[in-house]
Enzyme design. Structure first.
Site, PDB file in Angstrom:
ATOM      1  N   ASP A  56       0.834  -1.206   0.000  1.00 52.66           N
ATOM      2  CA  ASP A  56       0.000   0.000   0.000  1.00 52.66           C
ATOM      3  C   ASP A  56       0.870   1.258   0.000  1.00 52.66           C
ATOM      4  O   ASP A  56       1.781   1.381   0.831  1.00 52.66           O
ATOM      5  CB  ASP A  56      -0.870  -0.058   1.268  1.00 52.66           C
ATOM      6  CG  ASP A  56      -1.960   0.995   1.295  1.00 52.66           C
ATOM      7  OD1 ASP A  56      -2.446   1.385   0.223  1.00 52.66           O
ATOM      8  OD2 ASP A  56      -2.342   1.412   2.422  1.00 52.66           O
ATOM      9  N   HIS A  57       0.624   2.147  -0.925  1.00 55.35           N
ATOM     10  CA  HIS A  57       1.356   3.441  -0.994  1.00 55.35           C
ATOM     11  C   HIS A  57       2.864   3.281  -1.127  1.00 55.35           C
ATOM     12  O   HIS A  57       3.624   4.010  -0.495  1.00 55.35           O
ATOM     13  CB  HIS A  57       1.052   4.319   0.223  1.00 55.35           C
ATOM     14  CG  HIS A  57      -0.333   4.874   0.219  1.00 55.35           C
ATOM     15  ND1 HIS A  57      -0.724   5.861  -0.639  1.00 55.35           N
ATOM     16  CD2 HIS A  57      -1.423   4.564   0.937  1.00 55.35           C
ATOM     17  CE1 HIS A  57      -2.001   6.140  -0.435  1.00 55.35           C
ATOM     18  NE2 HIS A  57      -2.457   5.356   0.513  1.00 55.35           N
ATOM     19  N   GLY A  60      -8.712   6.244   2.463  1.00 53.83           N
ATOM     20  CA  GLY A  60      -9.144   7.145   3.542  1.00 53.83           C
ATOM     21  C   GLY A  60     -10.576   6.918   3.971  1.00 53.83           C
ATOM     22  O   GLY A  60     -11.314   7.868   4.240  1.00 53.83           O
ATOM     23  N   ALA A  61     -10.993   5.656   4.070  1.00 57.12           N
ATOM     24  CA  ALA A  61     -12.401   5.385   4.376  1.00 57.12           C
ATOM     25  C   ALA A  61     -12.697   5.421   5.879  1.00 57.12           C
ATOM     26  O   ALA A  61     -13.860   5.323   6.270  1.00 57.12           O
ATOM     27  CB  ALA A  61     -12.812   4.040   3.795  1.00 57.12           C
ATOM     28  N   VAL A  65      -9.138   0.758   4.765  1.00 61.11           N
ATOM     29  CA  VAL A  65      -9.374   1.168   6.156  1.00 61.11           C
ATOM     30  C   VAL A  65      -8.119   0.924   6.992  1.00 61.11           C
ATOM     31  O   VAL A  65      -7.627  -0.210   7.046  1.00 61.11           O
ATOM     32  CB  VAL A  65     -10.542   0.368   6.772  1.00 61.11           C
ATOM     33  CG1 VAL A  65     -10.796   0.825   8.204  1.00 61.11           C
ATOM     34  CG2 VAL A  65     -11.808   0.488   5.933  1.00 61.11           C
ATOM     35  N   ALA A  66      -7.641   1.961   7.653  1.00 60.24           N
ATOM     36  CA  ALA A  66      -6.496   1.803   8.562  1.00 60.24           C
ATOM     37  C   ALA A  66      -6.813   2.409   9.932  1.00 60.24           C
ATOM     38  O   ALA A  66      -6.890   1.708  10.939  1.00 60.24           O
ATOM     39  CB  ALA A  66      -5.251   2.461   7.971  1.00 60.24           C
TER      40      ALA A  66
END
Ligand code: 13P
Length: 285
Positions: free
Chosen positions: A83-84, A210-211, A232-233
């Protein structure tokens, strides 16, 4: 399924059936266990996402090995996703050791350079049957070490998105429609018209970053308009840590990780269950 998968089939199926696959950021054995156990109980496909700092902290080999064990144990689709990631050599390395899905985040580059970087990753990943996600536009907020000031955030342009996907051959596209990483100051305002326009022009699955802290009805609406992957983080990290902090407050002498981690896992599990329901991914397998 029996092996860790790319996100290709699971996202295509979600797109066709009108739900989203949740991508949960994990950090260690405990958080990974909560996600895969809960997804299995709810018969939901799931993506285990690790940012560069997580993969460095936990080591990519460990994350892939744990995901492989989960995939052999549970009969649901499980993907393990970078991720990213901004460094192309790192992505290539982790694909070599077994990651089948990667986000190359070159959203800070200009359009041409973003395309160039994404294309290089796509060409490499597809040789190994791995899938690639890219971002066009730019989300504000903080995701681990990645911090983007609100003034540098930028919405995705639908026409550019079409061109970007066609030229790069990317498998899924993260769109900037008003969400941000982390918690919001007020209620986030999502640009659904923009999302509709992007969906009309772009065929690949669309991703909502960014949920966390976004009201459920807004996430559901975004899914109904074409979002197929929901990241979701923060919403997992906070209850996990709060529960561990509470445990230590009540048990100041505690020193057994198996004991103090357990309330964190239980608190996180409730959120994972809830997010799976919001995504509409329950009982799909
Ligand atoms: P949140 O921390 O806001 O949930 O964002 C997660 C994310 O988008 C990971 O890529």
């Amino acid at each position: 399924m029996n092996e860790v998968l790319s996100t290709r089939d699971m996202l295509k199926r979600a797109q066709k059936c009108g739900y989203a696959v949740p991508a949960f950021n994990i950090h260690n054995l405990e958080t990974l266990q909560v996600v895969v156990e809960t997804a299995n109980e709810m018969r939901s496909p799931v993506i285990l996402a690790g940012t560069p700092s997580t993969i460095e902290y936990a080591e990519g080999e460990n994350i892939v090995s744990m995901a492989k064990v989960a995939a052999s144990k549970y009969n649901i689709p499980i993907a393990v996703h970078l991720d990213h990631f901004e460094n192309i050599d790192d992505i290539k390395h982790y694909i070599d050791i077994g990651f089948k899905s990667a986000m190359i985040d070159a959203s800070h580059e200009n359009f041409e350079d973003n395309i160039k970087k994404v294309k290089e990753v796509v060409d490499y990943a597809h040789r190994y049957d791995a899938t690639v996600e890219a971002e066009l536009g730019r989300l504000g907020g903080q995701e681990d070490d990645l911090v983007v000031d609100e003034k540098d955030a930028m919405y995705t342009n639908p026409d550019s998105a079409k061109e970007f996907v066609e030229i790069t051959g990317v498998d899924s596209l993260a769109v900037a429609i008003g969400t941000a990483h982390g918690l919001y100051k007020g209620e986030p305002k999502l640009d659904f018209e923009r999302l509709k326009e992007i969906r009309a022009k772009v065929e690949v699955p669309l991703v909502l970053h960014g949920a966390s802290d976004v009201p459920d009805d807004l996430v559901k609406k975004a899914i109904s308009l074409g979002i197929c992957k929901v990241n979701v983080a923060t919403d997992l990290k906070i209850p996990f840590s709060d529960a561990v902090k509470k445990y230590f407050k009540e048990n100041p002498e505690a020193n057994d990780p198996r004991k103090y981690m357990t309330p964190g896992k239980e608190a996180m599990k409730k959120i994972v269950q809830h997010k799976i329901k919001v995504c509409g991914s329950e009982n799909r397998y």
